[in-house]
Design a protein around this motif. Structure first.
Motif, PDB file in Angstrom:
ATOM      1  N   ASP A  64      13.407  19.959 -19.893  1.00  0.00           N
ATOM      2  CA  ASP A  64      13.930  20.233 -21.232  1.00  0.00           C
ATOM      3  C   ASP A  64      12.879  21.018 -22.013  1.00  0.00           C
ATOM      4  OD1 ASP A  64      16.271  18.773 -20.719  1.00  0.00           O
ATOM      5  OD2 ASP A  64      15.310  16.890 -21.359  1.00  0.00           O
ATOM      6  N   ASN A  65      13.315  21.931 -22.835  1.00  0.00           N
ATOM      7  CA  ASN A  65      12.442  22.670 -23.762  1.00  0.00           C
ATOM      8  C   ASN A  65      11.273  23.378 -23.080  1.00  0.00           C
ATOM      9  OD1 ASN A  65      13.986  21.644 -25.993  1.00  0.00           O
ATOM     10  ND2 ASN A  65      12.874  19.709 -25.743  1.00  0.00           N
ATOM     11  N   PRO A  66      11.525  24.249 -22.116  1.00  0.00           N
ATOM     12  CA  PRO A  66      10.429  25.009 -21.491  1.00  0.00           C
ATOM     13  C   PRO A  66       9.745  25.913 -22.512  1.00  0.00           C
ATOM     14  CG  PRO A  66      12.557  25.923 -20.849  1.00  0.00           C
ATOM     15  CD  PRO A  66      12.846  24.636 -21.555  1.00  0.00           C
ATOM     16  N   ILE A  67       8.473  26.184 -22.283  1.00  0.00           N
ATOM     17  CA  ILE A  67       7.699  26.986 -23.249  1.00  0.00           C
ATOM     18  C   ILE A  67       7.715  28.478 -22.916  1.00  0.00           C
ATOM     19  CG2 ILE A  67       6.193  25.049 -23.795  1.00  0.00           C
ATOM     20  CD1 ILE A  67       4.031  26.381 -22.051  1.00  0.00           C
ATOM     21  N   GLY A  68       8.300  28.844 -21.776  1.00  0.00           N
ATOM     22  CA  GLY A  68       8.383  30.250 -21.400  1.00  0.00           C
ATOM     23  C   GLY A  68       9.816  30.730 -21.405  1.00  0.00           C
ATOM     24  N   ALA A  69       9.987  32.033 -21.182  1.00  0.00           N
ATOM     25  CA  ALA A  69      11.298  32.608 -20.908  1.00  0.00           C
ATOM     26  C   ALA A  69      11.451  32.674 -19.394  1.00  0.00           C
ATOM     27  CB  ALA A  69      11.418  33.992 -21.530  1.00  0.00           C
ATOM     28  N   PHE A  70      12.688  32.686 -18.915  1.00  0.00           N
ATOM     29  CA  PHE A  70      12.862  32.591 -17.470  1.00  0.00           C
ATOM     30  C   PHE A  70      14.160  33.260 -17.024  1.00  0.00           C
ATOM     31  CE2 PHE A  70      14.528  28.863 -19.590  1.00  0.00           C
ATOM     32  CZ  PHE A  70      15.823  28.767 -19.088  1.00  0.00           C
ATOM     33  N   GLY A  71      14.195  33.638 -15.753  1.00  0.00           N
ATOM     34  CA  GLY A  71      15.382  34.249 -15.153  1.00  0.00           C
ATOM     35  C   GLY A  71      15.077  34.613 -13.715  1.00  0.00           C
ATOM     36  N   ARG A  72      15.927  35.451 -13.145  1.00  0.00           N
ATOM     37  CA  ARG A  72      15.721  35.901 -11.777  1.00  0.00           C
ATOM     38  C   ARG A  72      16.210  37.335 -11.669  1.00  0.00           C
ATOM     39  NH1 ARG A  72      20.554  32.844  -8.272  1.00  0.00           N
ATOM     40  NH2 ARG A  72      22.308  33.803  -9.421  1.00  0.00           N
ATOM     41  N   PRO A 306      -3.336  26.761 -16.470  1.00  0.00           N
ATOM     42  CA  PRO A 306      -3.923  26.617 -17.802  1.00  0.00           C
ATOM     43  C   PRO A 306      -5.081  27.582 -18.062  1.00  0.00           C
ATOM     44  CG  PRO A 306      -3.454  24.462 -16.886  1.00  0.00           C
ATOM     45  CD  PRO A 306      -3.221  25.443 -15.785  1.00  0.00           C
ATOM     46  N   GLU A 307      -5.879  27.887 -17.037  1.00  0.00           N
ATOM     47  CA  GLU A 307      -6.973  28.856 -17.209  1.00  0.00           C
ATOM     48  C   GLU A 307      -6.422  30.239 -17.535  1.00  0.00           C
ATOM     49  OE1 GLU A 307     -10.104  28.737 -14.090  1.00  0.00           O
ATOM     50  OE2 GLU A 307      -8.922  27.060 -13.323  1.00  0.00           O
ATOM     51  N   LEU A 308      -5.369  30.632 -16.834  1.00  0.00           N
ATOM     52  CA  LEU A 308      -4.754  31.937 -17.101  1.00  0.00           C
ATOM     53  C   LEU A 308      -4.188  31.978 -18.514  1.00  0.00           C
ATOM     54  CD1 LEU A 308      -2.959  32.239 -13.665  1.00  0.00           C
ATOM     55  CD2 LEU A 308      -4.630  33.899 -14.517  1.00  0.00           C
ATOM     56  N   MET A 309      -3.516  30.927 -18.907  1.00  0.00           N
ATOM     57  CA  MET A 309      -2.908  30.892 -20.236  1.00  0.00           C
ATOM     58  C   MET A 309      -3.962  30.868 -21.332  1.00  0.00           C
ATOM     59  SD  MET A 309       0.045  28.217 -19.021  1.00  0.00           S
ATOM     60  CE  MET A 309       0.821  27.872 -20.594  1.00  0.00           C
ATOM     61  N   ASP A 310      -5.057  30.143 -21.103  1.00  0.00           N
ATOM     62  CA  ASP A 310      -6.125  30.063 -22.102  1.00  0.00           C
ATOM     63  C   ASP A 310      -6.868  31.389 -22.255  1.00  0.00           C
ATOM     64  OD1 ASP A 310      -5.524  27.412 -22.563  1.00  0.00           O
ATOM     65  OD2 ASP A 310      -7.175  26.613 -21.366  1.00  0.00           O
ATOM     66  N   ASP A 316      -1.025  38.832 -26.051  1.00  0.00           N
ATOM     67  CA  ASP A 316      -0.894  39.068 -24.612  1.00  0.00           C
ATOM     68  C   ASP A 316       0.365  38.414 -24.051  1.00  0.00           C
ATOM     69  OD1 ASP A 316      -3.266  40.426 -24.737  1.00  0.00           O
ATOM     70  OD2 ASP A 316      -4.461  38.883 -23.741  1.00  0.00           O
ATOM     71  N   VAL A 317       0.846  38.984 -22.961  1.00  0.00           N
ATOM     72  CA  VAL A 317       2.029  38.463 -22.279  1.00  0.00           C
ATOM     73  C   VAL A 317       1.722  38.387 -20.785  1.00  0.00           C
ATOM     74  CG1 VAL A 317       4.488  38.797 -21.788  1.00  0.00           C
ATOM     75  CG2 VAL A 317       3.553  39.518 -23.997  1.00  0.00           C
ATOM     76  N   MET A 318       2.271  37.378 -20.131  1.00  0.00           N
ATOM     77  CA  MET A 318       2.106  37.219 -18.683  1.00  0.00           C
ATOM     78  C   MET A 318       3.472  36.970 -18.045  1.00  0.00           C
ATOM     79  SD  MET A 318      -0.167  34.366 -16.596  1.00  0.00           S
ATOM     80  CE  MET A 318       0.663  32.955 -17.339  1.00  0.00           C
ATOM     81  N   TYR A 345       5.445  34.285 -20.266  1.00  0.00           N
ATOM     82  CA  TYR A 345       4.741  33.430 -21.225  1.00  0.00           C
ATOM     83  C   TYR A 345       3.878  34.275 -22.149  1.00  0.00           C
ATOM     84  CZ  TYR A 345       1.450  30.231 -23.353  1.00  0.00           C
ATOM     85  OH  TYR A 345       0.696  29.563 -24.270  1.00  0.00           O
ATOM     86  N   GLY A 346       3.832  33.874 -23.392  1.00  0.00           N
ATOM     87  CA  GLY A 346       2.955  34.461 -24.396  1.00  0.00           C
ATOM     88  C   GLY A 346       3.167  33.702 -25.685  1.00  0.00           C
ATOM     89  N   LYS A 347       2.195  33.740 -26.546  1.00  0.00           N
ATOM     90  CA  LYS A 347       2.294  32.978 -27.787  1.00  0.00           C
ATOM     91  C   LYS A 347       3.417  33.486 -28.692  1.00  0.00           C
ATOM     92  CE  LYS A 347      -2.531  31.487 -27.683  1.00  0.00           C
ATOM     93  NZ  LYS A 347      -3.873  31.559 -28.305  1.00  0.00           N
ATOM     94  N   LYS A 348       3.803  34.751 -28.502  1.00  0.00           N
ATOM     95  CA  LYS A 348       4.867  35.321 -29.326  1.00  0.00           C
ATOM     96  C   LYS A 348       6.184  35.492 -28.560  1.00  0.00           C
ATOM     97  CE  LYS A 348       1.609  37.577 -32.436  1.00  0.00           C
ATOM     98  NZ  LYS A 348       1.164  38.848 -33.077  1.00  0.00           N
TER      99      LYS A 348
END
Length: 388
Positions: A64-72, A306-310, A316-318, A345-348
């Motif tokens: 529930d409530n993932p912090i990223g966007a997702f698809g395929r 977590p290291e990549l995200m930090d 930035d976007v990943m 993933y990204g803060k924005k």
């Protein structure tokens, strides 16, 4: 701003509608790894929404409530190999697949190749790289004849013990093959596969080198470079694109080294594109049909997320994705034609956004170009507006 794309090499999420045309029935790399392992300890990938992707592990990893966007994404190019997948991500549609050589390379070619390198070879048939060096290693080490093999992909691979054929000589042989494998003998990649003997066992080294053909059209690497941005490639990406569109690159020893070097790049002072391939998922576990090892490798990557995200700045976007499948529970030892995952993933980035099933891998490259203010390519539609 940096936009990082990390290719989890071969981590497909289910068979494409046309997979049976490629001999792949009911394949699902992630789903079947989960079946075999029973569970996967991947809290960070799950938190990003990896398990929320349609068809990914049948929803067993959903949160529930993932912090990223997702698809395929679907593959529209013809094929299921490394070059075709990466090129499509970057904006190239491959209509005619690279030829493969299921019966080995033609005698006429091999005779000319032997003449060019001044010695005969062993093998010249489809094989697992780890198995063929055991089958032919003794003879190779006695005679100095390099081992040639292929697969269902369009590859000409040369294996050698570097105590028998020094690395520079092996590379020279591969370059000769690359120059010859054109036209009627076209081949997607020539790969140097050096090995050593360590503690009495043959072990492939990290000095692998891929000799690819140059891209057949403009890619997102070219357009980002033309926009004055850095294109920083980690792992075998530089080889896959034959250096075209690349401004800087670093090689890697394994997945964890690839993560280390990606984190280093994220912390550098430049604007642009970081393009990483983590090859061990494919080379060490997919091709070797080692589902348990593949599962552990996914868990190891998850622990580094977590290291990549930090390391990411506020803008930035990943993106995490794959380039094809390689179901380690399927017959044979080759790639499988599958949907690839997309997690952003990204803060924005809008958390929980489902971008659905994209019509082509090229939507990834189009989105990156859009974010970095670069020109688009011939195929691909940006989904940036959906996630920001």
């Amino acid at each position: 701003m940096k936009f990082s794309l990390i290719v989890l090499d071969s981590l497909g999420v289910g068979a494409l509608p046309d997979s049976e045309n490629y001999g792949d029935v009911g394949v699902n790399t992630l789903g079947h790894i989960l079946d075999r392992c029973g569970t996967l300890n991947i809290p960070n990938l799950r938190k990003l929404g990896f398990g929320n992707i349609e068809g990914a592990a049948d929803g067993r990893l959903k949160v529930d409530n993932p912090i990223g966007a997702f698809g395929r994404a679907k593959e529209i190019s013809k094929g299921k190999d490394t070059i075709t997948g990466h090129w499509e991500i970057a904006g190239i549609f491959t209509e005619i697949p690279f030829p493969s050589y299921p019966d080995g390379f033609p005698k006429e070619f091999m005779d000319k190749f032997h003449e060019a390198i001044g010695r005969e070879t062993l093998g010249n048939y489809p094989a697992s790289g780890t198995e063929i060096i055991e089958e032919l290693g003794d003879e190779h080490e006695k005679t100095g004849k390099p081992i040639v093999y292929t697969s269902s992909d369009s590859v000409f691979q040369i294996a050698a013990n570097t105590d028998v054929i020094p690395l520079d000589k092996l590379y020279e042989m591969c370059q000769i093959a690359r120059d010859m494998l054109q036209g009627e003998w076209a081949c997607g990649r020539v790969i140097a596969r050096p090995y050593i003997i360590e503690n009495g066992k043959r072990k492939r080294t990290s000095d692998r080198h891929d000799y690819a053909v140059s891209p057949t059209d403009v890619t997102v690497l070219d357009t980002i470079k033309a926009a004055g941005k850095e294109v920083y490639c980690v792992g075998k990406i530089n080889d896959i694109f034959n250096g075209v569109g690349v401004t800087k690159f670093v090689k890697t020893k394994n997945n964890m080294d690839g993560v280390d070097k990606t984190v280093e790049a994220m912390k550098m002072d430049f604007d642009g594109f970081i393009f990483t391939n983590l090859v061990e998922f494919d080379s060490e576990y997919g091709h070797r049909r080692n589902a348990e090892g593949y599962g552990k490798a996914i868990e190891e990557f998850d622990a580094r997320l977590p290291e990549l995200m930090d390391a990411m700045a506020d803008d930035d976007v990943m993106i995490l994705c794959a380039d094809h499948g390689n179901d380690p529970t399927y017959e044979g030892s080759d790639h499988t034609r599958e949907y690839i995952p997309i997690v952003v993933y990204g803060k924005k980035i809008k958390a929980g956004t489902n971008i659905g099933t994209r019509d082509t891998f090229a939507d990834i490259g189009a989105t990156i170009a859009d974010a970095l203010g670069a020109e688009g390519t011939k195929i691909g539609s940006s989904f940036l507006a959906e996630i920001k």
